[in-house]
Design a protein around this motif. Sequence first.
Motif, PDB file in Angstrom:
ATOM      1  N   PHE A 181      67.387  30.822  40.480  1.00  0.00           N
ATOM      2  CA  PHE A 181      66.484  29.699  40.777  1.00  0.00           C
ATOM      3  C   PHE A 181      65.927  29.823  42.193  1.00  0.00           C
ATOM      4  N   LEU A 182      66.796  30.140  43.161  1.00  0.00           N
ATOM      5  CA  LEU A 182      66.332  30.289  44.541  1.00  0.00           C
ATOM      6  C   LEU A 182      65.345  31.439  44.682  1.00  0.00           C
ATOM      7  N   ILE A 183      65.591  32.532  43.997  1.00  0.00           N
ATOM      8  CA  ILE A 183      64.673  33.666  44.064  1.00  0.00           C
ATOM      9  C   ILE A 183      63.327  33.298  43.453  1.00  0.00           C
ATOM     10  N   SER A 184      63.338  32.529  42.362  1.00  0.00           N
ATOM     11  CA  SER A 184      62.071  32.132  41.746  1.00  0.00           C
ATOM     12  C   SER A 184      61.288  31.167  42.633  1.00  0.00           C
ATOM     13  N   MET A 185      61.950  30.450  43.535  1.00  0.00           N
ATOM     14  CA  MET A 185      61.275  29.512  44.418  1.00  0.00           C
ATOM     15  C   MET A 185      60.789  30.153  45.716  1.00  0.00           C
ATOM     16  N   LEU A 186      61.130  31.404  45.983  1.00  0.00           N
ATOM     17  CA  LEU A 186      60.739  32.065  47.226  1.00  0.00           C
ATOM     18  C   LEU A 186      59.232  32.065  47.467  1.00  0.00           C
ATOM     19  N   PRO A 187      58.385  32.347  46.484  1.00  0.00           N
ATOM     20  CA  PRO A 187      56.941  32.325  46.765  1.00  0.00           C
ATOM     21  C   PRO A 187      56.450  30.958  47.242  1.00  0.00           C
ATOM     22  N   ARG A 188      57.023  29.883  46.732  1.00  0.00           N
ATOM     23  CA  ARG A 188      56.619  28.547  47.181  1.00  0.00           C
ATOM     24  C   ARG A 188      57.070  28.284  48.615  1.00  0.00           C
ATOM     25  N   PHE A 189      58.270  28.734  48.958  1.00  0.00           N
ATOM     26  CA  PHE A 189      58.758  28.544  50.318  1.00  0.00           C
ATOM     27  C   PHE A 189      57.935  29.362  51.309  1.00  0.00           C
ATOM     28  N   THR A 190      57.588  30.587  50.943  1.00  0.00           N
ATOM     29  CA  THR A 190      56.814  31.418  51.865  1.00  0.00           C
ATOM     30  C   THR A 190      55.399  30.895  52.021  1.00  0.00           C
ATOM     31  N   SER A 191      54.825  30.271  50.993  1.00  0.00           N
ATOM     32  CA  SER A 191      53.480  29.715  51.143  1.00  0.00           C
ATOM     33  C   SER A 191      53.483  28.516  52.084  1.00  0.00           C
ATOM     34  N   LEU A 192      54.606  27.817  52.181  1.00  0.00           N
ATOM     35  CA  LEU A 192      54.706  26.719  53.137  1.00  0.00           C
ATOM     36  C   LEU A 192      54.779  27.227  54.567  1.00  0.00           C
ATOM     37  N   ILE A 193      55.418  28.365  54.762  1.00  0.00           N
ATOM     38  CA  ILE A 193      55.604  28.921  56.095  1.00  0.00           C
ATOM     39  C   ILE A 193      54.327  29.593  56.598  1.00  0.00           C
ATOM     40  N   GLU A 194      53.585  30.244  55.719  1.00  0.00           N
ATOM     41  CA  GLU A 194      52.364  30.943  56.124  1.00  0.00           C
ATOM     42  C   GLU A 194      51.331  29.937  56.599  1.00  0.00           C
ATOM     43  N   LYS A 195      50.542  30.343  57.604  1.00  0.00           N
ATOM     44  CA  LYS A 195      49.548  29.437  58.149  1.00  0.00           C
ATOM     45  C   LYS A 195      48.317  29.342  57.252  1.00  0.00           C
ATOM     46  N   ASN A 196      47.751  30.475  56.893  1.00  0.00           N
ATOM     47  CA  ASN A 196      46.560  30.504  56.043  1.00  0.00           C
ATOM     48  C   ASN A 196      46.812  31.411  54.843  1.00  0.00           C
ATOM     49  N   PRO A 197      47.301  30.857  53.779  1.00  0.00           N
ATOM     50  CA  PRO A 197      47.465  31.721  52.611  1.00  0.00           C
ATOM     51  C   PRO A 197      46.090  32.132  52.087  1.00  0.00           C
ATOM     52  N   LYS A 198      45.906  33.423  51.950  1.00  0.00           N
ATOM     53  CA  LYS A 198      44.614  33.951  51.506  1.00  0.00           C
ATOM     54  C   LYS A 198      44.598  34.029  49.990  1.00  0.00           C
ATOM     55  N   PRO A 199      43.518  33.552  49.379  1.00  0.00           N
ATOM     56  CA  PRO A 199      43.441  33.662  47.920  1.00  0.00           C
ATOM     57  C   PRO A 199      43.253  35.112  47.507  1.00  0.00           C
ATOM     58  N   ALA A 200      43.695  35.415  46.334  1.00  0.00           N
ATOM     59  CA  ALA A 200      43.555  36.781  45.823  1.00  0.00           C
ATOM     60  C   ALA A 200      42.079  37.075  45.602  1.00  0.00           C
ATOM     61  N   PRO A 201      41.631  38.288  45.988  1.00  0.00           N
ATOM     62  CA  PRO A 201      40.223  38.611  45.798  1.00  0.00           C
ATOM     63  C   PRO A 201      39.880  38.699  44.309  1.00  0.00           C
ATOM     64  N   ALA A 202      38.714  38.196  43.985  1.00  0.00           N
ATOM     65  CA  ALA A 202      38.271  38.225  42.589  1.00  0.00           C
ATOM     66  C   ALA A 202      37.873  39.651  42.218  1.00  0.00           C
ATOM     67  N   PRO A 203      38.221  40.080  41.021  1.00  0.00           N
ATOM     68  CA  PRO A 203      37.840  41.438  40.621  1.00  0.00           C
ATOM     69  C   PRO A 203      36.323  41.528  40.483  1.00  0.00           C
ATOM     70  N   PRO A 204      35.740  42.688  40.806  1.00  0.00           N
ATOM     71  CA  PRO A 204      34.290  42.831  40.710  1.00  0.00           C
ATOM     72  C   PRO A 204      33.836  42.717  39.257  1.00  0.00           C
ATOM     73  N   VAL A 205      32.741  42.027  39.087  1.00  0.00           N
ATOM     74  CA  VAL A 205      32.207  41.823  37.746  1.00  0.00           C
ATOM     75  C   VAL A 205      31.182  42.912  37.460  1.00  0.00           C
ATOM     76  N   ALA A 206      31.431  43.674  36.414  1.00  0.00           N
ATOM     77  CA  ALA A 206      30.509  44.742  36.046  1.00  0.00           C
ATOM     78  C   ALA A 206      29.387  44.164  35.194  1.00  0.00           C
ATOM     79  N   LYS A 207      28.176  44.648  35.464  1.00  0.00           N
ATOM     80  CA  LYS A 207      27.052  44.190  34.673  1.00  0.00           C
ATOM     81  C   LYS A 207      27.137  44.800  33.279  1.00  0.00           C
ATOM     82  N   PRO A 208      26.870  44.005  32.271  1.00  0.00           N
ATOM     83  CA  PRO A 208      26.915  44.570  30.923  1.00  0.00           C
ATOM     84  C   PRO A 208      25.803  45.591  30.744  1.00  0.00           C
ATOM     85  N   LYS A 209      26.149  46.665  30.083  1.00  0.00           N
ATOM     86  CA  LYS A 209      25.209  47.745  29.872  1.00  0.00           C
ATOM     87  C   LYS A 209      24.284  47.377  28.718  1.00  0.00           C
TER      88      LYS A 209
END
Length: 136
Positions: free
Chosen positions: A32-60
Amino acid sequence: MYGLAAIQQANGWAMAGAGACIVLSGLAVLSFLISMLPRFTSLIEKNPKPAPAPPVAKPKVVKPAPETLPDDLETVAGIYKVLTEEIGEVFSLVDLHRKTKEMQLPHPHLSINRLREAGILVPKGDGNFSWQPSSE
């Protein structure tokens, strides 16, 4: 006294059960504690950066292929020459077949064979081909 009777006499079964319960509950708390680690680290970080969106390929865009190709070899050669402009001056038949499948042209094997027999598609060695220079 030895064996199962000795375990029974010293309350061994109760101790074994209590030990198993302690170990399993400790592992549950740890997971349980290991599963909660990402939430605890997001509280400690000053500016959590969102994950970059994958590039959208134009349909051929693929134009619909004709039902049949014309009987005139020069017209067929013109259609195939347009396909090979992206590949280059010298190209392999594998690349040409791939392009014809992308464009959904009918019977690419037969058309390419006819172009080779007519001398419009000239072999350059090592499985590479080019178009015969037009006499315009």
